[in-house]
Design an enzyme around this catalytic site. Structure first.
Site, PDB file in Angstrom:
ATOM      1  N   SER A   1       3.931   4.606  -2.079  1.00 58.04           N
ATOM      2  CA  SER A   1       4.129   4.036  -0.742  1.00 58.04           C
ATOM      3  C   SER A   1       5.560   4.243  -0.265  1.00 58.04           C
ATOM      4  O   SER A   1       5.805   4.636   0.879  1.00 58.04           O
ATOM      5  CB  SER A   1       3.829   2.537  -0.762  1.00 58.04           C
TER       6      SER A   1
ATOM      7  N   ASP B   1      -5.313  -1.400  -4.811  1.00 55.04           N
ATOM      8  CA  ASP B   1      -5.583  -0.135  -5.495  1.00 55.04           C
ATOM      9  C   ASP B   1      -5.878  -0.326  -6.982  1.00 55.04           C
ATOM     10  O   ASP B   1      -6.163   0.651  -7.689  1.00 55.04           O
ATOM     11  CB  ASP B   1      -4.390   0.811  -5.332  1.00 55.04           C
TER      12      ASP B   1
ATOM     13  N   SER C   1      -3.952  -4.423   6.328  1.00 56.31           N
ATOM     14  CA  SER C   1      -3.706  -3.032   5.951  1.00 56.31           C
ATOM     15  C   SER C   1      -2.276  -2.644   6.284  1.00 56.31           C
ATOM     16  O   SER C   1      -1.867  -2.658   7.441  1.00 56.31           O
ATOM     17  CB  SER C   1      -4.683  -2.103   6.691  1.00 56.31           C
TER      18      SER C   1
HETATM   19  C1  S3P Z   1      -0.868   1.882   1.216  1.00 56.39           C
HETATM   20  C2  S3P Z   1      -1.649   0.860   1.663  1.00 56.39           C
HETATM   21  C3  S3P Z   1      -2.970   0.543   1.112  1.00 56.39           C
HETATM   22  C4  S3P Z   1      -3.231   1.265  -0.213  1.00 56.39           C
HETATM   23  C5  S3P Z   1      -2.748   2.670  -0.196  1.00 56.39           C
HETATM   24  C6  S3P Z   1      -1.261   2.740   0.094  1.00 56.39           C
HETATM   25  C7  S3P Z   1       0.433   2.115   1.884  1.00 56.39           C
HETATM   26  O1  S3P Z   1      -3.947   0.910   2.050  1.00 56.39           O
HETATM   27  O2  S3P Z   1      -4.599   1.226  -0.532  1.00 56.39           O
HETATM   28  O3  S3P Z   1      -2.985   3.305  -1.431  1.00 56.39           O
HETATM   29  O4  S3P Z   1       1.298   2.810   1.303  1.00 56.39           O
HETATM   30  O5  S3P Z   1       0.615   1.596   2.989  1.00 56.39           O
HETATM   31  P1  S3P Z   1      -4.334  -0.089   3.271  1.00 56.39           P
HETATM   32  O6  S3P Z   1      -3.088  -0.405   3.965  1.00 56.39           O
HETATM   33  O7  S3P Z   1      -5.257   0.668   4.170  1.00 56.39           O
HETATM   34  O8  S3P Z   1      -4.995  -1.256   2.609  1.00 56.39           O
END
Ligand code: S3P
Length: 444
Positions: free
Chosen positions: A28, A327, A174
């Site tokens: 991220s 995740d 999200s």
């Molecule tokens: C992430 C947010 C999550 C996660 C993804 C990475 C991010 O998704 O599942 O692997 O870096 O913002 P969502 O924000 O759609 O839940």
């Protein structure tokens, strides 16, 4: 656009796992360091960048949009930013491969610029919902044209000429939706606000502040947050040190918990509380996980973790915990299979729209290996018996975390577990197989 040829991998029970190791940089933060670095004025040096395929695709997208992105050495990257609103229209299609995060965050960044860009990805990404991003971007003034129903890839996005600052309440917790809106809002005059009823990972907010943006974070109800960014800032370049990814550390952590006699130290793991739901849950299950030397590094909290094998028991995981371990459910389900008793994981609707439908991929993989499992609505229920027969072939469905979770399972099952594609693991965790071998795993 699809991933390279698949390569199966078999994991079998060997001895205890031992050693001290560092998993790669946080995915991220790596995406965000490149994207926000490209929106600054100046040079941003990033160390510890995750060099997985997902992040490399984001680096390529930044180049295509006009930023200069250089690899200086292992994990060391330099981004020469073009400033907020400074992107230029790319010549070709932006291909994000398997990465929802890269694709959705860059859509946000493009959404506030008066340029058109075409977005595409692999077969997994082409199935994933993009309307959740396009809806708020259209309120800001962007326009999207998709050739398929429901705004899926491939699509062309034309950013707003005069972006409108909005107040947006995310329909699901999200970080990707939140980040897309904040990134588009950077180009709008005045304040853009995102309200989330359950807090999602906050790396965008933290990095925005790190790059000198004006960001306000307020509480919203019991679990939520209201995040406001002031638009049209001049973002100042600043160095970023990427800590080890807790979502990658999750795999050796669970492996060490379920392989008898194991003792592992995982160094430099980010402990941002919006990412550590798995550790909380594993501890409730009786896992022996100790945080050593908690410290601050590069705007995030980190620690080394000592994990020792221990007997696990089934627990009930509340839905409110989902955003902080979204995740990690595949590998938690693996841990639950080795526990004594029932583990109930509630409120997992979002798992259906990840790199695969993870609810069904996990349930199928567990069943293939002799574990009793049920899906009830959006809940996953695993009946742990303390031992797992194994012997199954697991369909990874273009999903790195399904592949890694079941490789971990095979390290403790009675018969080996085979996953049909380990190549997809390179999207988020290059070096996964050698790292596991280095701590004693038997993989072939
Ligand atoms: C992430 C947010 C999550 C996660 C993804 C990475 C991010 O998704 O599942 O692997 O870096 O913002 P969502 O924000 O759609 O839940």
């Amino acid at each position: 656009m699809d991933h390279a040829a698949s390569s199966p991998l078999t994991a079998r029970r060997a001895g205890a796992l031992k050693g001290r190791t560092r998993v790669p940089g946080d995915k991220s933060i790596s995406h965000r360091a490149l994207i926000l670095g490209a929106l600054t004025v100046g040079e941003t040096d990033v160390v510890g960048l995750l060099e997985g395929e997902d992040v490399i695709n984001t680096a390529n997208a930044m180049r295509a949009l006009g930023a200069k992105v250089e690899r200086m050495g292992e994990g060391a990257w330099r981004v020469h930013g073009v400033g907020v609103g400074g992107f230029s229209a790319p010549d070709g299609v932006l291909d994000f491969g398997n990465s929802g995060t890269g694709c959705r965050l860059v859509m946000g960044a493009v959404g506030g610029c008066p340029i058109s860009a075409s977005f595409d990805g692999d077969a997994s990404l082409r199935r994933r919902p993009m309307k959740r991003i396009l809806d708020p971007l259209e309120l800001i003034g962007a326009r999207a044209a998709s050739m398929s129903d429901g705004g899926r890839l491939p699509l062309t996005l034309t950013g707003a000429r005069d972006p409108i600052p909005i107040v947006y309440r995310t329909p699901v917790p999200s970080a990707q939706i939140k980040s897309a809106v904040l990134l588009a809002g950077l180009a709008a005059p005045g304040e853009t606000t995102v309200i989330e009823t359950e807090a999602s990972r906050d790396h965008t907010e933290r990095l925005l502040k790190h790059f000198s943006a004006e960001v306000r974070v307020e509480a919203e109800g019991a679990q939520g947050r209201k995040i406001t960014v002031r638009g049209e800032p001049e973002l100042a370049a600043a160095p970023v040190a990427v800590p080890a990814d807790p979502s990658s550390a999750a795999f050796p952590m669970v492996a060490a918990s379920i392989v008898p006699g194991s003792e592992l130290i995982l160094t430099d793991v980010m402990t941002n509380p919006l990412r550590t739901g798995l550790i909380v849950t594993l501890r409730e299950m009786g896992a022996d996980i100790e945080a050593l030397e908690p410290r601050s590094a590069g705007g995030e909290e980190v620690a080394d973790f000592r994990v020792r094998a221990s007997a696990l028991r089934g627990v009930e995981v509340p839905p409110a915990r989902a955003p902080s371990m979204i995740d990690e459910y595949p590998v938690l389900a693996v841990a639950a299979s080795f526990a004594q008793g029932v583990t109930v994981m509630r409120g997992l609707k979002e798992l259906r729209v990840k790199e695969s439908d993870r609810l069904s991929a996990v349930a199928d993989g567990l069943r293939a290996n002799g574990v009793e499992v049920e899906i009830q609505g959006d809940d996953l229920i695993v009946h742990g018996k303390g031992r797992v027969p194994g012997g199954g072939l697991v369909a990874t469905r273009m999903d790195h975390r399904i592949a890694m979770a079941f490789v971990v399972m095979g390290l403790a099952t009675e018969k080996p577990v085979r996953v049909d594609d380990a190549a997809i693991i390179a999207t988020s965790f290059p070096g996964f197989t050698p790292l596991l071998r280095s701590i004693g795993a038997e993989l072939s």
